[in-house]
Write a protein that holds these residues in place. Structure first.
Motif, PDB file in Angstrom:
ATOM      1  N   PHE A 104       0.847  -1.201   0.000  1.00 58.17           N
ATOM      2  CA  PHE A 104       0.000   0.000   0.000  1.00 58.17           C
ATOM      3  C   PHE A 104       0.880   1.248   0.000  1.00 58.17           C
ATOM      4  CE2 PHE A 104      -2.160   3.549   1.933  1.00 58.17           C
ATOM      5  CZ  PHE A 104      -3.373   3.563   1.259  1.00 58.17           C
ATOM      6  N   GLN A 105       1.873   1.269   0.873  1.00 58.21           N
ATOM      7  CA  GLN A 105       2.785   2.422   0.957  1.00 58.21           C
ATOM      8  C   GLN A 105       3.513   2.632  -0.370  1.00 58.21           C
ATOM      9  OE1 GLN A 105       6.184   1.859   3.538  1.00 58.21           O
ATOM     10  NE2 GLN A 105       6.362   4.034   3.896  1.00 58.21           N
ATOM     11  N   GLU A 106       3.943   1.569  -0.970  1.00 62.42           N
ATOM     12  CA  GLU A 106       4.655   1.655  -2.246  1.00 62.42           C
ATOM     13  C   GLU A 106       3.734   2.163  -3.356  1.00 62.42           C
ATOM     14  OE1 GLU A 106       5.761  -2.024  -4.648  1.00 62.42           O
ATOM     15  OE2 GLU A 106       7.674  -1.478  -3.688  1.00 62.42           O
ATOM     16  N   ARG A 107       2.513   1.700  -3.370  1.00 63.04           N
ATOM     17  CA  ARG A 107       1.562   2.073  -4.409  1.00 63.04           C
ATOM     18  C   ARG A 107       1.051   3.498  -4.236  1.00 63.04           C
ATOM     19  NH1 ARG A 107      -2.880  -0.817  -7.109  1.00 63.04           N
ATOM     20  NH2 ARG A 107      -3.608   0.715  -8.603  1.00 63.04           N
ATOM     21  N   PHE A 108       0.890   3.943  -2.974  1.00 60.09           N
ATOM     22  CA  PHE A 108       0.340   5.265  -2.693  1.00 60.09           C
ATOM     23  C   PHE A 108       1.270   6.057  -1.764  1.00 60.09           C
ATOM     24  CE2 PHE A 108      -3.287   2.372  -3.343  1.00 60.09           C
ATOM     25  CZ  PHE A 108      -3.804   2.934  -4.500  1.00 60.09           C
ATOM     26  N   PRO A 109       2.469   6.389  -2.218  1.00 60.76           N
ATOM     27  CA  PRO A 109       3.424   7.096  -1.346  1.00 60.76           C
ATOM     28  C   PRO A 109       2.962   8.492  -0.950  1.00 60.76           C
ATOM     29  CG  PRO A 109       4.235   7.045  -3.602  1.00 60.76           C
ATOM     30  CD  PRO A 109       3.000   6.184  -3.562  1.00 60.76           C
ATOM     31  N   GLU A 110       2.045   9.065  -1.698  1.00 61.35           N
ATOM     32  CA  GLU A 110       1.567  10.412  -1.389  1.00 61.35           C
ATOM     33  C   GLU A 110       0.563  10.435  -0.234  1.00 61.35           C
ATOM     34  OE1 GLU A 110      -1.257   8.586  -4.271  1.00 61.35           O
ATOM     35  OE2 GLU A 110       0.901   8.599  -4.042  1.00 61.35           O
ATOM     36  N   VAL A 111       0.042   9.279   0.174  1.00 64.10           N
ATOM     37  CA  VAL A 111      -0.864   9.220   1.316  1.00 64.10           C
ATOM     38  C   VAL A 111      -0.012   9.245   2.581  1.00 64.10           C
ATOM     39  CG1 VAL A 111      -2.585   7.851   2.552  1.00 64.10           C
ATOM     40  CG2 VAL A 111      -2.633   7.925   0.054  1.00 64.10           C
ATOM     41  N   LYS A 112      -0.169  10.301   3.358  1.00 68.88           N
ATOM     42  CA  LYS A 112       0.600  10.409   4.600  1.00 68.88           C
ATOM     43  C   LYS A 112       0.126   9.304   5.547  1.00 68.88           C
ATOM     44  CE  LYS A 112       0.999  14.551   6.350  1.00 68.88           C
ATOM     45  NZ  LYS A 112       0.752  15.965   6.742  1.00 68.88           N
ATOM     46  N   SER A 113       1.010   8.337   5.795  1.00 70.85           N
ATOM     47  CA  SER A 113       0.650   7.171   6.601  1.00 70.85           C
ATOM     48  C   SER A 113       1.730   6.865   7.628  1.00 70.85           C
ATOM     49  CB  SER A 113       0.478   5.933   5.712  1.00 70.85           C
ATOM     50  OG  SER A 113      -0.557   6.094   4.777  1.00 70.85           O
TER      51      SER A 113
ATOM     52  N   LYS B  62      -8.219  -4.278  -4.349  1.00 70.47           N
ATOM     53  CA  LYS B  62      -9.538  -3.642  -4.409  1.00 70.47           C
ATOM     54  C   LYS B  62      -9.713  -2.653  -3.264  1.00 70.47           C
ATOM     55  CE  LYS B  62     -14.412  -4.867  -4.079  1.00 70.47           C
ATOM     56  NZ  LYS B  62     -15.353  -5.954  -3.874  1.00 70.47           N
ATOM     57  N   GLU B  63      -9.336  -3.065  -2.056  1.00 76.92           N
ATOM     58  CA  GLU B  63      -9.462  -2.198  -0.888  1.00 76.92           C
ATOM     59  C   GLU B  63      -8.537  -0.994  -0.982  1.00 76.92           C
ATOM     60  OE1 GLU B  63     -11.087  -6.044  -0.116  1.00 76.92           O
ATOM     61  OE2 GLU B  63      -9.005  -5.574  -0.589  1.00 76.92           O
ATOM     62  N   TRP B  64      -7.323  -1.187  -1.494  1.00 80.06           N
ATOM     63  CA  TRP B  64      -6.373  -0.074  -1.640  1.00 80.06           C
ATOM     64  C   TRP B  64      -6.981   1.044  -2.469  1.00 80.06           C
ATOM     65  CZ3 TRP B  64      -1.649  -3.135  -3.806  1.00 80.06           C
ATOM     66  CH2 TRP B  64      -1.087  -3.925  -2.803  1.00 80.06           C
ATOM     67  N   ILE B  65      -7.534   0.671  -3.603  1.00 76.72           N
ATOM     68  CA  ILE B  65      -8.073   1.667  -4.534  1.00 76.72           C
ATOM     69  C   ILE B  65      -9.235   2.412  -3.896  1.00 76.72           C
ATOM     70  CG2 ILE B  65      -9.267   1.960  -6.740  1.00 76.72           C
ATOM     71  CD1 ILE B  65      -7.467  -0.413  -7.740  1.00 76.72           C
ATOM     72  N   GLU B  66     -10.136   1.689  -3.263  1.00 74.95           N
ATOM     73  CA  GLU B  66     -11.288   2.337  -2.657  1.00 74.95           C
ATOM     74  C   GLU B  66     -10.889   3.205  -1.468  1.00 74.95           C
ATOM     75  OE1 GLU B  66     -13.978   2.513  -4.268  1.00 74.95           O
ATOM     76  OE2 GLU B  66     -13.212   1.072  -5.728  1.00 74.95           O
TER      77      GLU B  66
END
Length: 171
Positions: A63-72, A157-161
């Protein structure tokens, strides 16, 4: 903001099936040092687990790799309060090579009861721990720190949503 949280809850529930939303009575204080706008991911696991935890931590890494712009921020909820700090750090060292993850230990009986109620496995007898049985859901704390989403799984599926819902919320 509460309308946005209801929207997030509905969106995540709709797409991931069995997601629940609960109030978190201690999250605001517990995660007060996290930067504004940060989503907190928690996975409850057992130190030394070689079955479920590696797969779950890999899902967080992806998830972190796919969406690095999401502050997590990522936390491994240590579900056995008797674990030593040395064992915890040793177990997480391998995963820290690719995921910035911190250990999270319940600090009060209130937290332990809360996580048990949510299905996080906190062993009460050593024989239970030796069977390596624990839940597999993820907990997601939004930036307002007032609630927690319970995600039964975290896949493509959950990542995208989740990503779409995060994008729809303004801070």
């Amino acid at each position: 903001m509460s309308g946005l949280l209801i929207s997030l809850s509905f969106g995540i529930s709709y797409y991931s099936g069995k997601t629940r939303y609960v109030d978190c009575p201690f999250c605001l204080e517990k995660f007060s040092k996290e930067p504004n706008g940060t989503w907190i991911w928690i996975y409850p696991g057992l130190v030394g687990c070689g079955k479920k935890c590696p797969l779950a931590l890999e899902a967080l890494r992806r998830f972190q790799e796919r969406f690095p712009e999401v502050k997590s921020s990522f936390y491994f909820l240590v579900t056995d309060p008797s674990e030593s700090e040395e064992d915890i750090q040793s177990y997480l060292a391998y995963y820290r090579k690719s995921l910035s993850i911190q250990a999270l230990k319940p600090e009060s009986e209130e937290e332990i009861r809360f996580y048990r109620k949510l299905g996080a496995y906190l062993p009460v007898h050593p024989s239970l721990k030796s069977r390596d049985e624990h839940g597999t859901q993820f907990f997601l704390v939004p930036p307002n720190r007032k609630s927690m989403y319970l995600l039964p799984k975290l896949g493509e599926k959950e990542w995208i949503e989740i990503r779409n819902e995060i994008d729809s919320i303004t801070y």
